[in-house]
Design a protein around this motif. Structure first.
Motif, PDB file in Angstrom:
ATOM      1  N   GLY A  13       0.805  -1.228   0.000  1.00  0.00           N
ATOM      2  CA  GLY A  13       0.000   0.000   0.000  1.00  0.00           C
ATOM      3  C   GLY A  13       0.832   1.270   0.000  1.00  0.00           C
ATOM      4  N   ILE A  14       2.046   1.229   0.565  1.00  0.00           N
ATOM      5  CA  ILE A  14       2.840   2.466   0.605  1.00  0.00           C
ATOM      6  C   ILE A  14       3.380   2.809  -0.782  1.00  0.00           C
ATOM      7  N   SER A  15       3.467   1.819  -1.654  1.00  0.00           N
ATOM      8  CA  SER A  15       3.978   2.070  -3.006  1.00  0.00           C
ATOM      9  C   SER A  15       2.852   2.227  -4.031  1.00  0.00           C
ATOM     10  N   ALA A  69       5.342  10.797  -1.004  1.00  0.00           N
ATOM     11  CA  ALA A  69       5.507  11.554   0.251  1.00  0.00           C
ATOM     12  C   ALA A  69       5.613  10.635   1.473  1.00  0.00           C
ATOM     13  N   ALA A  70       5.005   9.460   1.398  1.00  0.00           N
ATOM     14  CA  ALA A  70       5.066   8.537   2.544  1.00  0.00           C
ATOM     15  C   ALA A  70       6.476   7.975   2.710  1.00  0.00           C
ATOM     16  N   HIS A  71       7.083   7.549   1.605  1.00  0.00           N
ATOM     17  CA  HIS A  71       8.470   7.062   1.685  1.00  0.00           C
ATOM     18  C   HIS A  71       9.387   8.174   2.208  1.00  0.00           C
ATOM     19  N   ARG A  72       9.165   9.386   1.697  1.00  0.00           N
ATOM     20  CA  ARG A  72      10.040  10.501   2.097  1.00  0.00           C
ATOM     21  C   ARG A  72       9.879  10.823   3.578  1.00  0.00           C
ATOM     22  N   ALA A  73       8.652  10.763   4.072  1.00  0.00           N
ATOM     23  CA  ALA A  73       8.432  11.068   5.493  1.00  0.00           C
ATOM     24  C   ALA A  73       9.153  10.052   6.379  1.00  0.00           C
ATOM     25  N   LEU A  95      11.835   1.787  -3.294  1.00  0.00           N
ATOM     26  CA  LEU A  95      11.361   3.171  -3.132  1.00  0.00           C
ATOM     27  C   LEU A  95      11.763   3.775  -1.792  1.00  0.00           C
ATOM     28  N   HIS A  96      11.906   2.951  -0.753  1.00  0.00           N
ATOM     29  CA  HIS A  96      12.429   3.519   0.513  1.00  0.00           C
ATOM     30  C   HIS A  96      13.850   4.034   0.312  1.00  0.00           C
ATOM     31  N   GLU A  97      14.663   3.273  -0.404  1.00  0.00           N
ATOM     32  CA  GLU A  97      16.042   3.695  -0.664  1.00  0.00           C
ATOM     33  C   GLU A  97      16.058   4.936  -1.560  1.00  0.00           C
ATOM     34  N   LYS A  98      15.180   4.961  -2.567  1.00  0.00           N
ATOM     35  CA  LYS A  98      15.130   6.142  -3.441  1.00  0.00           C
ATOM     36  C   LYS A  98      14.779   7.389  -2.641  1.00  0.00           C
ATOM     37  N   ALA A  99      13.979   7.197  -1.586  1.00  0.00           N
ATOM     38  CA  ALA A  99      13.584   8.340  -0.748  1.00  0.00           C
ATOM     39  C   ALA A  99      14.688   8.745   0.221  1.00  0.00           C
ATOM     40  N   GLY A 100      15.744   7.953   0.290  1.00  0.00           N
ATOM     41  CA  GLY A 100      16.862   8.319   1.158  1.00  0.00           C
ATOM     42  C   GLY A 100      16.988   7.481   2.420  1.00  0.00           C
ATOM     43  N   SER A 101      16.126   6.488   2.579  1.00  0.00           N
ATOM     44  CA  SER A 101      16.271   5.611   3.749  1.00  0.00           C
ATOM     45  C   SER A 101      17.499   4.735   3.583  1.00  0.00           C
ATOM     46  N   GLU A 212      -4.228   2.266  17.809  1.00  0.00           N
ATOM     47  CA  GLU A 212      -4.640   3.465  17.077  1.00  0.00           C
ATOM     48  C   GLU A 212      -4.690   3.142  15.596  1.00  0.00           C
ATOM     49  N   THR A 213      -5.674   3.721  14.888  1.00  0.00           N
ATOM     50  CA  THR A 213      -5.673   3.575  13.431  1.00  0.00           C
ATOM     51  C   THR A 213      -5.765   4.963  12.801  1.00  0.00           C
ATOM     52  N   ARG A 214      -5.042   5.123  11.723  1.00  0.00           N
ATOM     53  CA  ARG A 214      -5.075   6.364  10.963  1.00  0.00           C
ATOM     54  C   ARG A 214      -5.423   5.981   9.533  1.00  0.00           C
ATOM     55  N   PRO A 215      -6.732   5.889   9.239  1.00  0.00           N
ATOM     56  CA  PRO A 215      -7.127   5.451   7.901  1.00  0.00           C
ATOM     57  C   PRO A 215      -6.850   6.522   6.859  1.00  0.00           C
ATOM     58  N   GLY A 216      -6.600   6.065   5.625  1.00  0.00           N
ATOM     59  CA  GLY A 216      -6.405   7.016   4.536  1.00  0.00           C
ATOM     60  C   GLY A 216      -5.245   6.617   3.663  1.00  0.00           C
ATOM     61  N   LYS A 217      -4.935   7.515   2.731  1.00  0.00           N
ATOM     62  CA  LYS A 217      -3.822   7.252   1.816  1.00  0.00           C
ATOM     63  C   LYS A 217      -2.500   7.508   2.522  1.00  0.00           C
ATOM     64  N   ALA A 218      -1.550   6.644   2.256  1.00  0.00           N
ATOM     65  CA  ALA A 218      -0.262   6.738   2.940  1.00  0.00           C
ATOM     66  C   ALA A 218       0.416   8.088   2.717  1.00  0.00           C
ATOM     67  N   SER A 219       0.238   8.676   1.525  1.00  0.00           N
ATOM     68  CA  SER A 219       0.917   9.948   1.233  1.00  0.00           C
ATOM     69  C   SER A 219       0.418  11.066   2.143  1.00  0.00           C
ATOM     70  N   GLN A 220      -0.774  10.874   2.745  1.00  0.00           N
ATOM     71  CA  GLN A 220      -1.272  11.870   3.700  1.00  0.00           C
ATOM     72  C   GLN A 220      -1.041  11.442   5.136  1.00  0.00           C
ATOM     73  N   THR A 221      -1.407  10.182   5.433  1.00  0.00           N
ATOM     74  CA  THR A 221      -1.377   9.757   6.838  1.00  0.00           C
ATOM     75  C   THR A 221       0.053   9.652   7.367  1.00  0.00           C
ATOM     76  N   VAL A 222       0.985   9.203   6.535  1.00  0.00           N
ATOM     77  CA  VAL A 222       2.339   8.954   7.041  1.00  0.00           C
ATOM     78  C   VAL A 222       3.080  10.263   7.368  1.00  0.00           C
ATOM     79  N   PRO A 223       3.065  11.263   6.457  1.00  0.00           N
ATOM     80  CA  PRO A 223       3.693  12.532   6.840  1.00  0.00           C
ATOM     81  C   PRO A 223       3.067  13.136   8.102  1.00  0.00           C
ATOM     82  N   GLU A 224       1.745  13.021   8.254  1.00  0.00           N
ATOM     83  CA  GLU A 224       1.090  13.564   9.461  1.00  0.00           C
ATOM     84  C   GLU A 224       1.566  12.841  10.707  1.00  0.00           C
ATOM     85  N   TRP A 225       1.652  11.514  10.602  1.00  0.00           N
ATOM     86  CA  TRP A 225       2.100  10.722  11.757  1.00  0.00           C
ATOM     87  C   TRP A 225       3.551  11.047  12.104  1.00  0.00           C
TER      88      TRP A 225
END
Ligand code: NAD
Ligand code: ZN
Length: 232
Positions: A13-15, A69-73, A95-101, A212-225
């Motif tokens: 889902g993150i990709s 944005a989720a990988h980058r966060a 994609l995690h590595e591409k984001a700099g992880s 806890e659950t944070r439903p939604g698209k990863a590109s939004q929920t992950v940066p917020e978290w």
């Protein structure tokens, strides 16, 4: 907390927002193939060409894909968090590595890696692997994708379980909770006393096990978290 520790598990889902289909997507690559044919050792023994073609196609897609944005966060969390962050992924893209992880734990293997079926040597996979490619270490014509197939043991389980047993926070992102042992990580983390959070588009099979659950698209929920962790 003195030296807090976070363990993160990511899944397809993150990709998804990077254009790499999840396994359940209608019309996706997986929908056109049976798991038994393309993701088991028996399938590879039966029809190695089909399996090579399948992963060659996935590798070509993954090389073209861009992190979101989720990988980058998560890369930012790894860089800025004052504690340990172990990033475990079920994904075989980079994609995690591409984001700099860095130090991404690929528990189900990686498309950019080849594995010798004879001696277990690993090397960087060419874009198109061929059936019978020779192993650079032992010479056997036994190259296979370095992917953990159903019925095989996921990689790095000792390291992952050790981290889960000391985790203060466990987050699962974009994973349906269908495939073990990853689906059991939330329980290991809970036993260890960790706070647990799920970020998924739809509730996973194991959603009830999370605090806890944070439903939604990863590109939004992950940066917020990530923001809430770094500022919390
Ligand atoms: P999955 O496809 O089973 O689940 C993906 C999850 O991501 C879904 O729950 C979906 O709601 C969610 N999602 C979709 N778009 C999202 C978005 N934009 N933001 C956040 N969440 C989103 O993938 P998985 O859990 O990674 O699968 C686990 C492992 O199963 C894989 O690594 C693979 O090795 C293996 N596998 C599974 C299947 C299968 O049918 N489940 C088939 C072959 C292999
Ligand atoms: Zn070899």
């Amino acid at each position: 907390m003195a030296h807090p520790s976070i363990v993160i598990l990511t899944g397809a889902g993150i990709s998804a927002e990077s254009g790499l289909g999840t396994f359940r997507d209608e019309g996706g690559l997986w929908a056109q193939h049976r798991i038994e044919d393309v993701a088991t050792p028996e399938g590879f023994a039966r029809d190695p060409q089909l399996v090579m073609d399948f992963y060659n196609t996935r590798r070509a897609q993954a090389v073209e894909a861009t992190e979101n944005a989720a990988h980058r966060a998560l890369a930012r969390l790894q860089a800025d968090f004052d504690g340990d962050v172990l990033l475990v992924t079920q994904n075989v893209d980079s994609l995690h590595e591409k984001a700099g992880s860095t130090d991404v734990v690929h528990m189900h293997g990686a498309l950019n890696s080849a594995l010798c079926g004879a001696c277990d040597h690993r090397w960087p996979a060419p874009l198109q692997m061929q059936v019978g490619d020779a192993c650079p270490a032992c010479g056997a014509p036994s190259a296979r994708p370095d992917i953990v197939w159903f019925g095989e043991m996921p990689y790095h389980m000792d390291r992952i379980e050790a981290a889960l047993s000391q985790a203060d926070i466990f987050a699962a992102i974009g994973t349906s909770g269908n495939v073990y042992p990853a689906a059991g990580f939330v329980q290991l983390a809970t036993y260890a006393g960790a706070k647990t959070v799920e970020m998924n588009l739809d509730p996973s099979m194991t959603v009830n096990l999370f605090e806890e659950t944070r439903p939604g698209k990863a590109s939004q929920t992950v940066p917020e978290w990530v923001e809430s962790i770094l500022n919390g």
